[in-house]
Design a protein around this motif. Structure first.
Motif, PDB file in Angstrom:
ATOM      1  N   THR A 124       9.718 -11.259 -11.076  1.00 43.70           N
ATOM      2  CA  THR A 124       8.604 -10.375 -10.707  1.00 43.70           C
ATOM      3  C   THR A 124       9.082  -8.960 -10.418  1.00 43.70           C
ATOM      4  O   THR A 124       8.413  -7.994 -10.750  1.00 43.70           O
ATOM      5  CB  THR A 124       7.886 -10.930  -9.459  1.00 43.70           C
ATOM      6  N   GLY A 125      10.231  -8.867  -9.787  1.00 44.59           N
ATOM      7  CA  GLY A 125      10.740  -7.570  -9.358  1.00 44.59           C
ATOM      8  C   GLY A 125      10.575  -7.408  -7.861  1.00 44.59           C
ATOM      9  O   GLY A 125       9.838  -8.165  -7.224  1.00 44.59           O
ATOM     10  N   PRO A 126      11.255  -6.430  -7.293  1.00 48.06           N
ATOM     11  CA  PRO A 126      11.335  -6.311  -5.843  1.00 48.06           C
ATOM     12  C   PRO A 126      10.159  -5.626  -5.170  1.00 48.06           C
ATOM     13  O   PRO A 126      10.003  -5.706  -3.963  1.00 48.06           O
ATOM     14  CB  PRO A 126      12.591  -5.473  -5.642  1.00 48.06           C
ATOM     15  N   GLY A 127       9.351  -4.917  -5.930  1.00 49.02           N
ATOM     16  CA  GLY A 127       8.276  -4.147  -5.315  1.00 49.02           C
ATOM     17  C   GLY A 127       8.750  -2.757  -4.900  1.00 49.02           C
ATOM     18  O   GLY A 127       9.920  -2.403  -5.031  1.00 49.02           O
ATOM     19  N   ARG A 128       7.811  -2.006  -4.387  1.00 45.80           N
ATOM     20  CA  ARG A 128       8.059  -0.604  -4.048  1.00 45.80           C
ATOM     21  C   ARG A 128       8.982  -0.440  -2.838  1.00 45.80           C
ATOM     22  O   ARG A 128       9.701   0.550  -2.736  1.00 45.80           O
ATOM     23  CB  ARG A 128       6.709   0.064  -3.773  1.00 45.80           C
ATOM     24  N   TYR A 129       8.955  -1.380  -1.905  1.00 45.12           N
ATOM     25  CA  TYR A 129       9.740  -1.259  -0.677  1.00 45.12           C
ATOM     26  C   TYR A 129      11.077  -1.955  -0.864  1.00 45.12           C
ATOM     27  O   TYR A 129      11.338  -3.011  -0.307  1.00 45.12           O
ATOM     28  CB  TYR A 129       8.953  -1.819   0.510  1.00 45.12           C
ATOM     29  N   SER A 130      11.921  -1.332  -1.683  1.00 45.10           N
ATOM     30  CA  SER A 130      13.200  -1.949  -2.055  1.00 45.10           C
ATOM     31  C   SER A 130      14.220  -0.877  -2.411  1.00 45.10           C
ATOM     32  O   SER A 130      13.862   0.263  -2.730  1.00 45.10           O
ATOM     33  CB  SER A 130      12.993  -2.856  -3.270  1.00 45.10           C
ATOM     34  N   LEU A 131      15.474  -1.288  -2.402  1.00 44.46           N
ATOM     35  CA  LEU A 131      16.519  -0.360  -2.846  1.00 44.46           C
ATOM     36  C   LEU A 131      16.474  -0.157  -4.353  1.00 44.46           C
ATOM     37  O   LEU A 131      16.864   0.907  -4.837  1.00 44.46           O
ATOM     38  CB  LEU A 131      17.900  -0.856  -2.404  1.00 44.46           C
ATOM     39  N   ASP A 132      16.019  -1.146  -5.101  1.00 45.23           N
ATOM     40  CA  ASP A 132      15.844  -0.920  -6.542  1.00 45.23           C
ATOM     41  C   ASP A 132      14.863   0.226  -6.786  1.00 45.23           C
ATOM     42  O   ASP A 132      15.096   1.074  -7.650  1.00 45.23           O
ATOM     43  CB  ASP A 132      15.343  -2.194  -7.241  1.00 45.23           C
ATOM     44  N   HIS A 133      13.788   0.274  -6.036  1.00 45.15           N
ATOM     45  CA  HIS A 133      12.810   1.359  -6.191  1.00 45.15           C
ATOM     46  C   HIS A 133      13.443   2.702  -5.815  1.00 45.15           C
ATOM     47  O   HIS A 133      13.264   3.694  -6.526  1.00 45.15           O
ATOM     48  CB  HIS A 133      11.566   1.082  -5.341  1.00 45.15           C
ATOM     49  N   VAL A 134      14.196   2.709  -4.720  1.00 41.48           N
ATOM     50  CA  VAL A 134      14.844   3.947  -4.266  1.00 41.48           C
ATOM     51  C   VAL A 134      15.832   4.459  -5.312  1.00 41.48           C
ATOM     52  O   VAL A 134      15.944   5.666  -5.529  1.00 41.48           O
ATOM     53  CB  VAL A 134      15.554   3.715  -2.905  1.00 41.48           C
ATOM     54  N   THR A 135      16.547   3.547  -5.986  1.00 41.34           N
ATOM     55  CA  THR A 135      17.537   3.932  -6.993  1.00 41.34           C
ATOM     56  C   THR A 135      16.932   4.048  -8.393  1.00 41.34           C
ATOM     57  O   THR A 135      17.662   4.079  -9.379  1.00 41.34           O
ATOM     58  CB  THR A 135      18.709   2.931  -7.023  1.00 41.34           C
ATOM     59  N   ARG A 136      15.614   4.107  -8.446  1.00 40.03           N
ATOM     60  CA  ARG A 136      14.890   4.223  -9.715  1.00 40.03           C
ATOM     61  C   ARG A 136      15.213   3.078 -10.677  1.00 40.03           C
ATOM     62  O   ARG A 136      15.324   3.254 -11.876  1.00 40.03           O
ATOM     63  CB  ARG A 136      15.129   5.575 -10.366  1.00 40.03           C
ATOM     64  N   HIS A 137      15.409   1.907 -10.106  1.00 40.62           N
ATOM     65  CA  HIS A 137      15.601   0.653 -10.858  1.00 40.62           C
ATOM     66  C   HIS A 137      16.802   0.693 -11.797  1.00 40.62           C
ATOM     67  O   HIS A 137      16.800   0.061 -12.850  1.00 40.62           O
ATOM     68  CB  HIS A 137      14.321   0.264 -11.603  1.00 40.62           C
ATOM     69  N   VAL A 138      17.844   1.382 -11.374  1.00 42.61           N
ATOM     70  CA  VAL A 138      19.041   1.459 -12.204  1.00 42.61           C
ATOM     71  C   VAL A 138      19.678   0.070 -12.391  1.00 42.61           C
ATOM     72  O   VAL A 138      20.300  -0.186 -13.430  1.00 42.61           O
ATOM     73  CB  VAL A 138      20.041   2.501 -11.630  1.00 42.61           C
ATOM     74  N   PHE A 139      19.514  -0.825 -11.411  1.00 41.89           N
ATOM     75  CA  PHE A 139      20.041  -2.193 -11.514  1.00 41.89           C
ATOM     76  C   PHE A 139      18.933  -3.212 -11.771  1.00 41.89           C
ATOM     77  O   PHE A 139      19.109  -4.398 -11.518  1.00 41.89           O
ATOM     78  CB  PHE A 139      20.785  -2.580 -10.228  1.00 41.89           C
ATOM     79  N   ASP A 140      17.800  -2.752 -12.254  1.00 37.04           N
ATOM     80  CA  ASP A 140      16.634  -3.617 -12.455  1.00 37.04           C
ATOM     81  C   ASP A 140      15.939  -3.224 -13.752  1.00 37.04           C
ATOM     82  O   ASP A 140      14.791  -2.826 -13.771  1.00 37.04           O
ATOM     83  CB  ASP A 140      15.677  -3.473 -11.252  1.00 37.04           C
ATOM     84  N   ARG A 141      16.669  -3.329 -14.841  1.00 40.23           N
ATOM     85  CA  ARG A 141      16.130  -3.007 -16.160  1.00 40.23           C
ATOM     86  C   ARG A 141      15.623  -4.289 -16.823  1.00 40.23           C
ATOM     87  O   ARG A 141      16.124  -5.379 -16.542  1.00 40.23           O
ATOM     88  CB  ARG A 141      17.209  -2.383 -17.041  1.00 40.23           C
TER      89      ARG A 141
END
Length: 176
Positions: A124-141
């Motif tokens: 699903t993905g981590p949602g907006r309140y996450s470090l992936d969101h803060v890092t612009r999903h660099v580790f969540d492609r």
């Protein structure tokens, strides 16, 4: 007025709760925290459960749970975190499967639930309140989702298969 997104708050709660439980279980295996056996105790348990090599299995299970859980809680590298935790739980499911489904009888209900939850978060993905969101999903492609889950499935199948083959050989040795 601050407007919070309910979906993202729900994912945050699910990630933090699931990740904390997994991280605690993994830290029992790796460091002996929370009454766990640490690497030595986990290695002995892995050997008794038929995992070979037992120390590598203990470290992999501990890292899959502790590392995957911590990353899930943070919402960082979420596909890899969910896949790693789900893969570790696949091994636990294999151990508990002979006792049936329900946890009260020693079954696989609890590790299956943790594994499916971790997998669902990873997909699903981590949602907006996450470090992936803060890092612009660099580790969540998107390609990372496929790679992480394929790699975890192959690794879990190999480990569980090796364990099953070893158990079958032990039964054959004992009977023959």
């Amino acid at each position: 007025m601050v407007c919070f997104n309910r979906r993202d708050l729900g994912l945050l709660a699910l990630r933090v709760g699931t990740g904390a439980v997994l991280a605690a279980h993994g830290s029992q295996k790796l460091a002996g925290w929370f009454g766990g056996g640490g690497i030595q105790g986990t290695t002995a348990a892995m050997e008794a459960m038929g995992f070979h090599p037992p120390k590598h299995s203990a470290v992999a299970a501990g890292l899959g749970e502790a590392g995957g859980g911590a990353l899930l809680a943070l919402g960082l590298a979420t596909p890899a975190a969910g896949a790693a935790a789900a893969g570790a739980m696949a091994g636990a499911v294999a151990v508990h499967a002979p006792a049936g489904f329900f946890a009260q009888g020693g079954g696989y209900e609890y590790p299956a639930f943790l594994g499916f939850t971790a997998a669902a978060i990873g997909l699903t993905g981590p949602g907006r309140y996450s470090l992936d969101h803060v890092t612009r999903h660099v580790f969540d492609r998107p390609w990372m989702v496929a790679l992480a889950f394929a790699g975890s499935a192959v690794a879990a199948a190999a480990v569980v298969g090796r364990r099953a083959k070893g158990q079958a050989a032990q039964k054959e040795e004992a009977s023959g």
